[in-house]
Write a protein that holds these residues in place. Structure first.
Motif, PDB file in Angstrom:
ATOM      1  N   LEU A   1     -55.810  93.516  -2.843  1.00 17.45           N
ATOM      2  CA  LEU A   1     -54.786  92.587  -2.343  1.00 17.45           C
ATOM      3  C   LEU A   1     -53.921  92.064  -3.494  1.00 17.45           C
ATOM      4  N   LYS A   2     -54.538  91.827  -4.654  1.00 16.55           N
ATOM      5  CA  LYS A   2     -53.773  91.364  -5.822  1.00 16.55           C
ATOM      6  C   LYS A   2     -52.655  92.347  -6.154  1.00 16.55           C
ATOM      7  N   GLU A   3     -53.002  93.636  -6.020  1.00 17.49           N
ATOM      8  CA  GLU A   3     -52.024  94.679  -6.361  1.00 17.49           C
ATOM      9  C   GLU A   3     -50.869  94.748  -5.369  1.00 17.49           C
ATOM     10  N   GLN A   4     -51.025  94.133  -4.203  1.00 20.30           N
ATOM     11  CA  GLN A   4     -49.957  94.193  -3.184  1.00 20.30           C
ATOM     12  C   GLN A   4     -49.045  92.962  -3.217  1.00 20.30           C
ATOM     13  N   LEU A   5     -49.167  92.168  -4.301  1.00 19.80           N
ATOM     14  CA  LEU A   5     -48.280  91.000  -4.480  1.00 19.80           C
ATOM     15  C   LEU A   5     -47.039  91.394  -5.268  1.00 19.80           C
ATOM     16  N   THR A   6     -45.923  90.761  -4.947  1.00 15.15           N
ATOM     17  CA  THR A   6     -44.737  90.861  -5.792  1.00 15.15           C
ATOM     18  C   THR A   6     -45.031  90.102  -7.093  1.00 15.15           C
ATOM     19  N   ILE A   7     -44.248  90.332  -8.140  1.00 11.95           N
ATOM     20  CA  ILE A   7     -44.352  89.491  -9.337  1.00 11.95           C
ATOM     21  C   ILE A   7     -43.846  88.109  -8.907  1.00 11.95           C
ATOM     22  N   GLY A   8     -44.624  87.092  -9.206  1.00 17.05           N
ATOM     23  CA  GLY A   8     -44.301  85.746  -8.715  1.00 17.05           C
ATOM     24  C   GLY A   8     -44.965  85.449  -7.381  1.00 17.05           C
ATOM     25  N   GLY A   9     -45.585  86.457  -6.805  1.00 14.48           N
ATOM     26  CA  GLY A   9     -46.245  86.305  -5.505  1.00 14.48           C
ATOM     27  C   GLY A   9     -47.536  85.503  -5.603  1.00 14.48           C
ATOM     28  N   VAL A  10     -47.977  84.984  -4.457  1.00 16.44           N
ATOM     29  CA  VAL A  10     -49.149  84.097  -4.413  1.00 16.44           C
ATOM     30  C   VAL A  10     -50.190  84.633  -3.434  1.00 16.44           C
ATOM     31  N   LEU A  11     -51.447  84.684  -3.904  1.00 13.80           N
ATOM     32  CA  LEU A  11     -52.573  85.067  -3.053  1.00 13.80           C
ATOM     33  C   LEU A  11     -53.481  83.853  -2.864  1.00 13.80           C
ATOM     34  N   VAL A  12     -53.789  83.529  -1.603  1.00 16.92           N
ATOM     35  CA  VAL A  12     -54.740  82.452  -1.320  1.00 16.92           C
ATOM     36  C   VAL A  12     -55.936  83.065  -0.601  1.00 16.92           C
ATOM     37  N   VAL A  13     -57.128  82.889  -1.201  1.00 18.59           N
ATOM     38  CA  VAL A  13     -58.323  83.536  -0.649  1.00 18.59           C
ATOM     39  C   VAL A  13     -59.576  82.699  -0.924  1.00 18.59           C
ATOM     40  N   PRO A  14     -60.392  82.467   0.124  1.00 14.15           N
ATOM     41  CA  PRO A  14     -61.668  81.798  -0.103  1.00 14.15           C
ATOM     42  C   PRO A  14     -62.706  82.805  -0.602  1.00 14.15           C
ATOM     43  N   VAL A  15     -63.357  82.500  -1.748  1.00 19.31           N
ATOM     44  CA  VAL A  15     -64.310  83.434  -2.345  1.00 19.31           C
ATOM     45  C   VAL A  15     -65.674  82.766  -2.500  1.00 19.31           C
ATOM     46  N   GLY A  16     -66.711  83.455  -2.039  1.00 15.17           N
ATOM     47  CA  GLY A  16     -68.074  82.942  -2.189  1.00 15.17           C
ATOM     48  C   GLY A  16     -68.944  83.315  -1.009  1.00 15.17           C
ATOM     49  N   MET A  17     -70.253  83.124  -1.154  1.00 13.97           N
ATOM     50  CA  MET A  17     -71.188  83.537  -0.111  1.00 13.97           C
ATOM     51  C   MET A  17     -71.393  82.437   0.940  1.00 13.97           C
ATOM     52  N   ASP A  18     -72.240  81.448   0.653  1.00 17.19           N
ATOM     53  CA  ASP A  18     -72.561  80.427   1.659  1.00 17.19           C
ATOM     54  C   ASP A  18     -71.415  79.444   1.848  1.00 17.19           C
ATOM     55  N   THR A  19     -70.924  78.929   0.731  1.00 14.93           N
ATOM     56  CA  THR A  19     -69.683  78.151   0.783  1.00 14.93           C
ATOM     57  C   THR A  19     -68.688  78.864  -0.117  1.00 14.93           C
ATOM     58  N   GLN A  20     -67.418  78.559   0.085  1.00 12.19           N
ATOM     59  CA  GLN A  20     -66.389  79.268  -0.672  1.00 12.19           C
ATOM     60  C   GLN A  20     -65.524  78.307  -1.473  1.00 12.19           C
ATOM     61  N   GLN A  21     -65.052  78.817  -2.585  1.00 13.62           N
ATOM     62  CA  GLN A  21     -64.014  78.145  -3.362  1.00 13.62           C
ATOM     63  C   GLN A  21     -62.690  78.768  -2.937  1.00 13.62           C
ATOM     64  N   MET A  22     -61.680  77.930  -2.820  1.00 19.61           N
ATOM     65  CA  MET A  22     -60.361  78.456  -2.459  1.00 19.61           C
ATOM     66  C   MET A  22     -59.618  78.834  -3.738  1.00 19.61           C
TER      67      MET A  22
END
Ligand code: SAH
Length: 216
Positions: free
Chosen positions: A163-184
């Motif tokens: 998904l990172k590779e599908q961003l424009t330069i200057g583009g923004v990715l928002v993704v929750p990462v983690g198993m039981d609870t996630q960090q945004m």
């Protein structure tokens, strides 16, 4: 489907609640106020549509809590005309919030039954600027890349590099990462290979699963 003054009143209260929890962006609050969230829920849950909580939408999935929808949307910093990829269409509610902000929305869902149900709903509601795809969001949406903004609405075990590779330069990715609870994570693409990350916690999303699930 009916949107009444009663529902509008409940939405005003909901907006006051999420504002009190820290959402500041007026455009985002207006979008939440404008969209009838009860349309996206089965009748059994319609009464709860304007509580600030996640609710079941079938197939073990949930419509995210309104605060979380607002928070992710705020982190994306949507500008009118942005080309936005959403992974995890679910009920279609988040996609409608993005469209209300003037985004051109491409949204991917892996579960066929949810995809079909939401497709019917969005047709009935006649929402413009949302295109839906039945696919595995781990792949992004190569044929429409790059995107100004990418939003993942399911919990990734690790940062989804594709998904990172599908961003424009200057583009923004928002993704929750983690198993039981996630960090945004909020990632800004600074150049071909450089990203700037900010992290916010804690959230709970349904799992970012692998593969497409078709009905038999
Ligand atoms: N944005 C949605 C939230 C739905 S919950 C809404 O506003 O209602 C997360 C959704 O992500 C679920 O519908 C789930 O089926 C979907 N999902 C999980 N893994 C996925 C994947 N690999 N590709 C696409 N969608 C996925």
């Amino acid at each position: 489907m009916k949107d009444s003054y009663y529902h509008k009143g409940l939405r005003k209260k909901l907006v006051a609640t999420i504002r009190a929890k820290g959402i500041e962006e007026e455009k985002v609050l207006q979008a939440i106020e404008s969209i009838p969230r009860h349309f996206f829920l089965d009748n059994a849950f319609a009464e709860l549509a304007y509580e600030d909580r996640a609710l079941p939408i079938g197939k073990g999935q949930t419509i995210s809590q309104p605060y979380t929808v607002a928070f992710q949307t705020e982190l994306l910093g949507i500008q009118k005309g942005d080309k936005v990829l959403e992974i995890g269409t679910g009920s279609g509610y988040q996609a409608c919030v993005l469209a209300a902000l003037g985004a051109k929305v491409y949204t991917v869902e892996r579960q066929e039954s949810l995809y079909l149900k939401t497709q019917r709903l969005l047709e009935k509601m006649d929402v413009p600027h949302i295109r839906m795809y039945l696919d595995d969001g781990h792949l992004g949406l190569t044929q429409k890349a790059p995107f100004d903004k990418i939003l993942v609405t399911a919990a990734a075990e690790k940062m989804p590099e594709t998904l990172k590779e599908q961003l424009t330069i200057g583009g923004v990715l928002v993704v929750p990462v983690g198993m039981d609870t996630q960090q945004m994570y909020r990632l800004v693409r600074l150049s071909e290979s450089d990203f700037y990350a900010q992290v916010y916690g804690d959230f709970q999303f349904v799992r970012f699963e692998r593969g497409v699930k078709r009905e038999k």
